[in-house]
Design a protein around this motif. Structure first.
Motif, PDB file in Angstrom:
ATOM      1  N   SER A   1       0.629   4.173  -4.850  1.00 49.99           N
ATOM      2  CA  SER A   1      -0.721   4.613  -5.201  1.00 49.99           C
ATOM      3  C   SER A   1      -1.273   3.705  -6.299  1.00 49.99           C
ATOM      4  CB  SER A   1      -0.685   6.063  -5.705  1.00 49.99           C
ATOM      5  OG  SER A   1      -0.035   6.123  -6.965  1.00 49.99           O
ATOM      6  N   GLY A   2      -2.549   3.848  -6.583  1.00 47.46           N
ATOM      7  CA  GLY A   2      -3.148   3.094  -7.675  1.00 47.46           C
ATOM      8  C   GLY A   2      -2.477   3.398  -9.001  1.00 47.46           C
ATOM      9  N   ASP A   3      -2.151   4.672  -9.222  1.00 48.29           N
ATOM     10  CA  ASP A   3      -1.479   5.063 -10.458  1.00 48.29           C
ATOM     11  C   ASP A   3      -0.095   4.431 -10.550  1.00 48.29           C
ATOM     12  OD1 ASP A   3      -1.354   6.708 -12.917  1.00 48.29           O
ATOM     13  OD2 ASP A   3       0.302   7.673 -11.837  1.00 48.29           O
ATOM     14  N   GLU A   4       0.640   4.399  -9.436  1.00 51.84           N
ATOM     15  CA  GLU A   4       1.972   3.790  -9.447  1.00 51.84           C
ATOM     16  C   GLU A   4       1.873   2.288  -9.712  1.00 51.84           C
ATOM     17  OE1 GLU A   4       4.519   6.573  -6.414  1.00 51.84           O
ATOM     18  OE2 GLU A   4       2.894   5.356  -5.562  1.00 51.84           O
ATOM     19  N   TRP A   5       0.883   1.617  -9.107  1.00 52.76           N
ATOM     20  CA  TRP A   5       0.701   0.185  -9.383  1.00 52.76           C
ATOM     21  C   TRP A   5       0.342  -0.038 -10.843  1.00 52.76           C
ATOM     22  CZ3 TRP A   5       2.887  -3.698  -7.657  1.00 52.76           C
ATOM     23  CH2 TRP A   5       3.112  -3.908  -6.301  1.00 52.76           C
TER      24      TRP A   5
ATOM     25  N   THR B   1       0.815  -1.223   0.000  1.00 58.19           N
ATOM     26  CA  THR B   1       0.000   0.000   0.000  1.00 58.19           C
ATOM     27  C   THR B   1       0.846   1.270   0.000  1.00 58.19           C
ATOM     28  OG1 THR B   1      -0.178  -0.103   2.405  1.00 58.19           O
ATOM     29  CG2 THR B   1      -1.966  -1.111   1.117  1.00 58.19           C
ATOM     30  N   SER B   2       2.167   1.132  -0.069  1.00 59.72           N
ATOM     31  CA  SER B   2       2.992   2.339  -0.153  1.00 59.72           C
ATOM     32  C   SER B   2       2.938   2.936  -1.554  1.00 59.72           C
ATOM     33  CB  SER B   2       4.434   2.040   0.252  1.00 59.72           C
ATOM     34  OG  SER B   2       5.054   1.186  -0.675  1.00 59.72           O
TER      35      SER B   2
END
Length: 79
Positions: free
Chosen positions: A60-64, A57-58
């Motif tokens: 963000s959705g965009d980073e994932w 969870t470190s």
């Protein structure tokens, strides 16, 4: 009817990595065979599962999404 295959599974692991044990050659063969038989099929992939690690969870959705897109282009789409 609806033709759907859910391939199992990948994990969104620590350090921005995606872990899997998928056989992309097998998936490509199955997809090719289904197309030859004129069976339109949606191919999905399961993320996680029983006793799988929780996503990091470190990020963000965009980073994932960026990690996922690179993984897909480097691995799954290479077949």
């Amino acid at each position: 009817g609806v033709n759907v295959i859910i391939w199992f599974s990948v994990n969104l692991a620590a350090n921005s990595t995606i872990e899997n044990s998928l056989d992309f050659e097998c998936i490509a063969r199955v997809a090719h065979t289904l197309r030859q038989k004129d069976l339109p099929t949606a191919h999905l992939i399961s993320v996680g599962g029983w006793d799988a690690p929780h996503p990091d969870t470190s990020l963000s959705g965009d980073e994932w999404f960026q990690v996922w897109q690179k993984w897909n282009l480097d691995n799954a789409a290479s077949v």
